[in-house]
Enzyme design. Sequence first.
Site, PDB file in Angstrom:
ATOM      1  CB  THR A  37      63.939  31.666 113.277  1.00 22.98           C
ATOM      2  OG1 THR A  37      63.083  31.306 114.155  1.00 22.98           O
ATOM      3  CG2 THR A  37      64.653  32.868 113.798  1.00 22.98           C
TER       4      THR A  37
ATOM      5  N   GLY B  22      62.340  26.684 125.561  1.00 25.97           N
ATOM      6  CA  GLY B  22      61.412  26.003 125.733  1.00 25.97           C
ATOM      7  C   GLY B  22      61.723  24.446 126.177  1.00 25.97           C
ATOM      8  NE  ARG B  23      61.303  21.852 121.116  1.00 24.39           N
ATOM      9  CZ  ARG B  23      61.492  22.238 119.861  1.00 24.39           C
ATOM     10  NH1 ARG B  23      60.966  20.862 119.298  1.00 24.39           N
ATOM     11  NH2 ARG B  23      61.884  23.319 119.388  1.00 24.39           N
TER      12      ARG B  23
ATOM     13  CG  ASP C 278      55.159  34.179 120.836  1.00 20.91           C
ATOM     14  OD1 ASP C 278      55.094  34.962 119.932  1.00 20.91           O
ATOM     15  OD2 ASP C 278      55.852  33.066 120.779  1.00 20.91           O
ATOM     16  CG  LEU C 279      48.652  36.023 121.742  1.00 24.62           C
ATOM     17  CD1 LEU C 279      47.324  36.585 122.275  1.00 24.62           C
ATOM     18  CD2 LEU C 279      48.350  34.456 121.689  1.00 24.62           C
ATOM     19  CE  LYS C 280      56.071  34.300 116.754  1.00 25.57           C
ATOM     20  NZ  LYS C 280      55.698  33.480 117.617  1.00 25.57           N
ATOM     21  CG  LEU C 281      47.505  40.848 118.008  1.00 28.66           C
ATOM     22  CD1 LEU C 281      48.246  39.856 118.822  1.00 28.66           C
ATOM     23  CD2 LEU C 281      46.849  41.900 118.374  1.00 28.66           C
ATOM     24  CG  HIS C 282      50.400  40.541 110.248  1.00 29.23           C
ATOM     25  ND1 HIS C 282      51.154  39.945 109.401  1.00 29.23           N
ATOM     26  CD2 HIS C 282      50.052  41.802 109.580  1.00 29.23           C
ATOM     27  CE1 HIS C 282      51.341  40.480 108.212  1.00 29.23           C
ATOM     28  NE2 HIS C 282      50.935  41.854 108.406  1.00 29.23           N
ATOM     29  CG  ASP C 283      43.552  42.073 111.364  1.00 28.25           C
ATOM     30  OD1 ASP C 283      43.072  42.786 110.300  1.00 28.25           O
ATOM     31  OD2 ASP C 283      42.937  41.145 111.676  1.00 28.25           O
ATOM     32  CB  ILE C 284      43.202  46.737 109.418  1.00 28.09           C
ATOM     33  CG1 ILE C 284      42.351  46.371 110.310  1.00 28.09           C
ATOM     34  CG2 ILE C 284      43.213  46.109 108.009  1.00 28.09           C
ATOM     35  CD1 ILE C 284      40.891  46.947 109.706  1.00 28.09           C
ATOM     36  N   PRO C 285      45.515  48.195 111.240  1.00 30.49           N
ATOM     37  CG  PRO C 285      46.632  50.104 110.490  1.00 30.49           C
ATOM     38  CD  PRO C 285      45.855  49.184 110.006  1.00 30.49           C
TER      39      PRO C 285
ATOM     40  NE  ARG D 127      67.064  23.024 121.089  1.00 31.22           N
ATOM     41  CZ  ARG D 127      65.950  23.868 121.415  1.00 31.22           C
ATOM     42  NH1 ARG D 127      65.930  24.851 122.040  1.00 31.22           N
ATOM     43  NH2 ARG D 127      64.662  23.421 120.697  1.00 31.22           N
TER      44      ARG D 127
ATOM     45  CG  ASP E 103      55.595  26.211 123.331  1.00 34.80           C
ATOM     46  OD1 ASP E 103      55.280  27.335 123.452  1.00 34.80           O
ATOM     47  OD2 ASP E 103      56.916  26.298 122.961  1.00 34.80           O
TER      48      ASP E 103
ATOM     49  CE  LYS F 278      57.660  31.462 123.332  1.00 37.89           C
ATOM     50  NZ  LYS F 278      56.353  31.224 122.562  1.00 37.89           N
TER      51      LYS F 278
END
Length: 232
Positions: free
Chosen positions: A119, A210-211, A59-66, A181, A10, A32
């Site tokens: 989450t 990540g951190r 990690d772009l988390k797509l969400h749109d019409i098919p 962690r 990140d 990632k």
Amino acid sequence: MGKDVIVACDFKSAEETFAFLDRFCDRKPFVKIGMELFYAEGPAIVRAIKARGHKVFLDLKLHDIPHTVKQAMAVLSRLDVDIVNLHAAGTGAMMRAAIEGLTRDDGTRPLLIAVTQLTSTDQRAMEDDLMIHAPIDEVVMHYALTAKNAGLDGVVCSPREAGAVHACCGERFLTVTPGVRFSNGDVGDQRRVMTPMEARRIGSDYIVVGRPITAAPDPVAAYERCVREFVS
Ligand code: C5P
């Protein structure tokens, strides 16, 4: 692919990312790339990290019409990433279209995993904002099963959900779990955390860290500790 530690890079720029990865010398951690870095640097950052010999989870988390997701996934597949993701909330039709888009002419494709409920979403937000009134654990399992039935390879989930996801969707259905962690580490903004050893015990297939690695005084030593606790 077997169990592995995925390092969440990140960072704001390619320069920062390469300075970080250079510290690993010949070790090539699974990386990632999230929205921040991808939107700053574009597809070139994916090609550059792949060319250095790393596996990449985009990690772009797509969400749109098919149709739109199918076309976008075809572009990401050409970038030769190893794992990509989308929101299961986009429905089974969107997930099936995503697989079509990802599949190359030779039949190969990157692994495709789904975000169930983020989450950061709790029961109250789900009910008030999304009008979903089932218990959140049931919603997560239902989304995981929808993803499995659409042909996906796994889900991103809390390590605490990994055991239940495997029980519901089978041991081969991948669980990729952030929120990790060290036992003596800073929790930061993550709420429900587990150590790498606990994540291993509960059956996570990949941990995303990540951190605890990127902000450690010695990131390579922190990475090695994760691998020791989670993989070996
Ligand atoms: O620094 P930290 O170990 O908390 O980073 C976890 C990474 O996993 C971040 O890139 C974060 O965006 C991502 N992530 C998460 N929780 C999710 C999905 C992704 O923490 N549910």
